[in-house]
Design a protein around this motif. Sequence first.
Motif, mmCIF file in Angstrom:
data_model
loop_
_atom_site.group_PDB
_atom_site.id
_atom_site.type_symbol
_atom_site.label_atom_id
_atom_site.label_comp_id
_atom_site.label_asym_id
_atom_site.label_seq_id
_atom_site.Cartn_x
_atom_site.Cartn_y
_atom_site.Cartn_z
ATOM 1 N N HIS A 306 0.855 -1.178 0.000
ATOM 2 C CA HIS A 306 0.000 0.000 0.000
ATOM 3 C C HIS A 306 0.897 1.235 0.000
ATOM 4 C CE1 HIS A 306 -3.903 1.864 0.553
ATOM 5 N NE2 HIS A 306 -3.367 2.655 1.473
ATOM 6 N N THR A 307 0.832 2.057 -1.045
ATOM 7 C CA THR A 307 1.799 3.134 -1.218
ATOM 8 C C THR A 307 1.372 4.457 -0.592
ATOM 9 O OG1 THR A 307 0.824 3.649 -3.375
ATOM 10 C CG2 THR A 307 2.712 2.132 -3.339
ATOM 11 N N ALA A 308 0.068 4.671 -0.385
ATOM 12 C CA ALA A 308 -0.382 5.947 0.195
ATOM 13 C C ALA A 308 -0.031 6.002 1.680
ATOM 14 C CB ALA A 308 -1.888 6.101 0.006
ATOM 15 N N PRO A 309 0.233 7.196 2.234
ATOM 16 C CA PRO A 309 0.545 7.308 3.666
ATOM 17 C C PRO A 309 -0.609 6.814 4.525
ATOM 18 C CG PRO A 309 1.063 9.347 2.504
ATOM 19 C CD PRO A 309 0.301 8.493 1.544
ATOM 20 N N ALA A 310 -0.281 6.324 5.708
ATOM 21 C CA ALA A 310 -1.288 5.870 6.665
ATOM 22 C C ALA A 310 -1.264 6.774 7.889
ATOM 23 C CB ALA A 310 -1.022 4.429 7.075
ATOM 24 N N LEU A 311 -2.420 6.943 8.498
ATOM 25 C CA LEU A 311 -2.522 7.672 9.754
ATOM 26 C C LEU A 311 -2.696 6.649 10.871
ATOM 27 C CD1 LEU A 311 -2.885 10.441 11.260
ATOM 28 C CD2 LEU A 311 -5.342 10.040 11.041
ATOM 29 N N VAL A 312 -1.809 6.689 11.863
ATOM 30 C CA VAL A 312 -1.894 5.799 13.017
ATOM 31 C C VAL A 312 -2.282 6.645 14.218
ATOM 32 C CG1 VAL A 312 -0.670 4.147 14.475
ATOM 33 C CG2 VAL A 312 -0.105 4.318 12.042
ATOM 34 N N ASN A 313 -3.470 6.403 14.750
ATOM 35 C CA ASN A 313 -3.967 7.203 15.869
ATOM 36 C C ASN A 313 -4.044 6.340 17.118
ATOM 37 O OD1 ASN A 313 -4.965 9.924 16.470
ATOM 38 N ND2 ASN A 313 -6.737 8.810 17.227
ATOM 39 N N ILE A 314 -3.434 6.799 18.184
ATOM 40 C CA ILE A 314 -3.259 5.993 19.378
ATOM 41 C C ILE A 314 -3.703 6.766 20.610
ATOM 42 C CG2 ILE A 314 -1.578 4.730 20.777
ATOM 43 C CD1 ILE A 314 0.195 5.228 18.028
ATOM 44 N N LYS A 315 -4.373 6.097 21.512
ATOM 45 C CA LYS A 315 -4.608 6.663 22.832
ATOM 46 C C LYS A 315 -3.646 5.993 23.798
ATOM 47 C CE LYS A 315 -9.550 7.715 22.465
ATOM 48 N NZ LYS A 315 -9.870 6.952 21.245
ATOM 49 N N ALA A 316 -2.651 6.717 24.218
ATOM 50 C CA ALA A 316 -1.757 6.222 25.255
ATOM 51 C C ALA A 316 -2.379 6.578 26.606
ATOM 52 C CB ALA A 316 -0.374 6.821 25.096
ATOM 53 N N PHE A 317 -1.633 6.345 27.680
ATOM 54 C CA PHE A 317 -2.211 6.463 29.014
ATOM 55 C C PHE A 317 -2.629 7.892 29.338
ATOM 56 C CE2 PHE A 317 -1.734 6.405 33.763
ATOM 57 C CZ PHE A 317 -2.831 5.592 33.990
ATOM 58 N N ASN A 318 -1.837 8.891 28.935
ATOM 59 C CA ASN A 318 -2.202 10.268 29.270
ATOM 60 C C ASN A 318 -2.067 11.218 28.092
ATOM 61 O OD1 ASN A 318 0.537 10.466 29.040
ATOM 62 N ND2 ASN A 318 0.799 11.800 30.788
ATOM 63 N N CYS A 319 -2.113 10.682 26.884
ATOM 64 C CA CYS A 319 -2.073 11.559 25.727
ATOM 65 C C CYS A 319 -2.602 10.829 24.507
ATOM 66 C CB CYS A 319 -0.657 12.063 25.457
ATOM 67 S SG CYS A 319 0.503 10.805 24.918
ATOM 68 N N ILE A 320 -2.927 11.595 23.509
ATOM 69 C CA ILE A 320 -3.287 11.063 22.207
ATOM 70 C C ILE A 320 -2.126 11.378 21.287
ATOM 71 C CG2 ILE A 320 -4.896 11.216 20.279
ATOM 72 C CD1 ILE A 320 -6.860 12.422 22.457
ATOM 73 N N ILE A 321 -1.705 10.409 20.518
ATOM 74 C CA ILE A 321 -0.618 10.651 19.577
ATOM 75 C C ILE A 321 -1.043 10.124 18.211
ATOM 76 C CG2 ILE A 321 0.561 8.495 20.228
ATOM 77 C CD1 ILE A 321 3.204 9.966 19.548
ATOM 78 N N SER A 322 -0.828 10.952 17.200
ATOM 79 C CA SER A 322 -1.141 10.570 15.835
ATOM 80 C C SER A 322 0.134 10.650 15.003
ATOM 81 C CB SER A 322 -2.191 11.518 15.245
ATOM 82 O OG SER A 322 -3.383 11.470 15.987
ATOM 83 N N LEU A 323 0.323 9.648 14.148
ATOM 84 C CA LEU A 323 1.492 9.597 13.273
ATOM 85 C C LEU A 323 1.050 9.430 11.829
ATOM 86 C CD1 LEU A 323 3.698 7.040 15.266
ATOM 87 C CD2 LEU A 323 3.926 9.522 15.310
ATOM 88 N N VAL A 324 1.693 10.118 10.922
ATOM 89 C CA VAL A 324 1.537 9.864 9.493
ATOM 90 C C VAL A 324 2.781 9.117 9.060
ATOM 91 C CG1 VAL A 324 1.372 10.864 7.200
ATOM 92 C CG2 VAL A 324 0.084 11.876 9.087
ATOM 93 N N ILE A 325 2.606 7.894 8.545
ATOM 94 C CA ILE A 325 3.757 7.070 8.160
ATOM 95 C C ILE A 325 3.613 6.578 6.728
ATOM 96 C CG2 ILE A 325 4.032 6.257 10.539
ATOM 97 C CD1 ILE A 325 2.982 3.500 9.530
#
Length: 327
Positions: A306-325
Amino acid sequence: MKDIVITSIGTVSSLGIGFDDYTRRYKNKELIKFENIDIDMYCGDMAIRRNDRFTKFALAAFRDMMNNSSYLDIDPDERGIIENTIFGPLNTVNDFMHTAMDGGLSETSPMLFSNTVINAGLGKISIEYKLKGVSYMLCGTNPLFYAISDLESMHSKVLFAGGVDDAKSKLVFVDDEERVFHESAAFIGLERRVDAVARGASIIAHINGIGTTNFINYFDDRNISQKKIYDSMKKAIDDADIKTEEIGRIYLFSVEESTETEAVRALFNGCSNNMIFSRNNYDAFLSAGEFFTLFDAIIDMDSDEHTAPALVNIKAFNCIISLVINL
């Protein structure tokens, strides 16, 4: 746009020790099991076996990561580590305190006492692998943001970011008997792309954008506002300097009907992005949860080309973190 890459991965989970094992079993759709891991079965090396259980998790995952890299060629002063835990060595503390209360301090092990300190495992990793750079032990705080920030400041050449929890059920104090915490460990090696290319390192994935939003510690995702999740994802996409319609897949640490999916639908309104619900239990992996969600995205992208970028959205213990990979 970010210019950070992942150059190695190490894991411990109920799917086995090693990212290769995890990848194979994930592709076979094997489920993570709600059970305590027999970490000793995998630790034939005495350097790992002589430690307490919490440290064994960290050392086993870290060694798996190091075995697939050439990080030791980098100057020790430019190799750092940032590790996160929620429960820490609670089982070790429990064993030590019960022995002390039942038989007195004379019956306790001096070797066990040293492992009751929350960063003892981090120190052993640093000593064994000669890490002389940044060294932080976090409690319930996502390490990825700090690791990427350090690399962007040009302070380190490589940052090892990871999460570890030894969460045997006897130490999980929750009211709901149905709620079971997975124990696991995960580490990734992060570098600036230019440095990885210069030393001929194998690049597993590129991190092009990152967005984070902090909130008060919650185990219940229903208390996290849709706006906070939306803002985190929007920051990551803007940071990657792309448009929402350029995102091919969205990986969520979520169930299908949740505040998170509502935020995704609001952000990607009118777009035909494919949402992948990577996890259905927010406390499933605790400190390593963000990493396993990221790994799932990497495995799927690599398998499906899959060549298009992916968004990885995570709820950690005390924050939300989103990554474009992307790969």
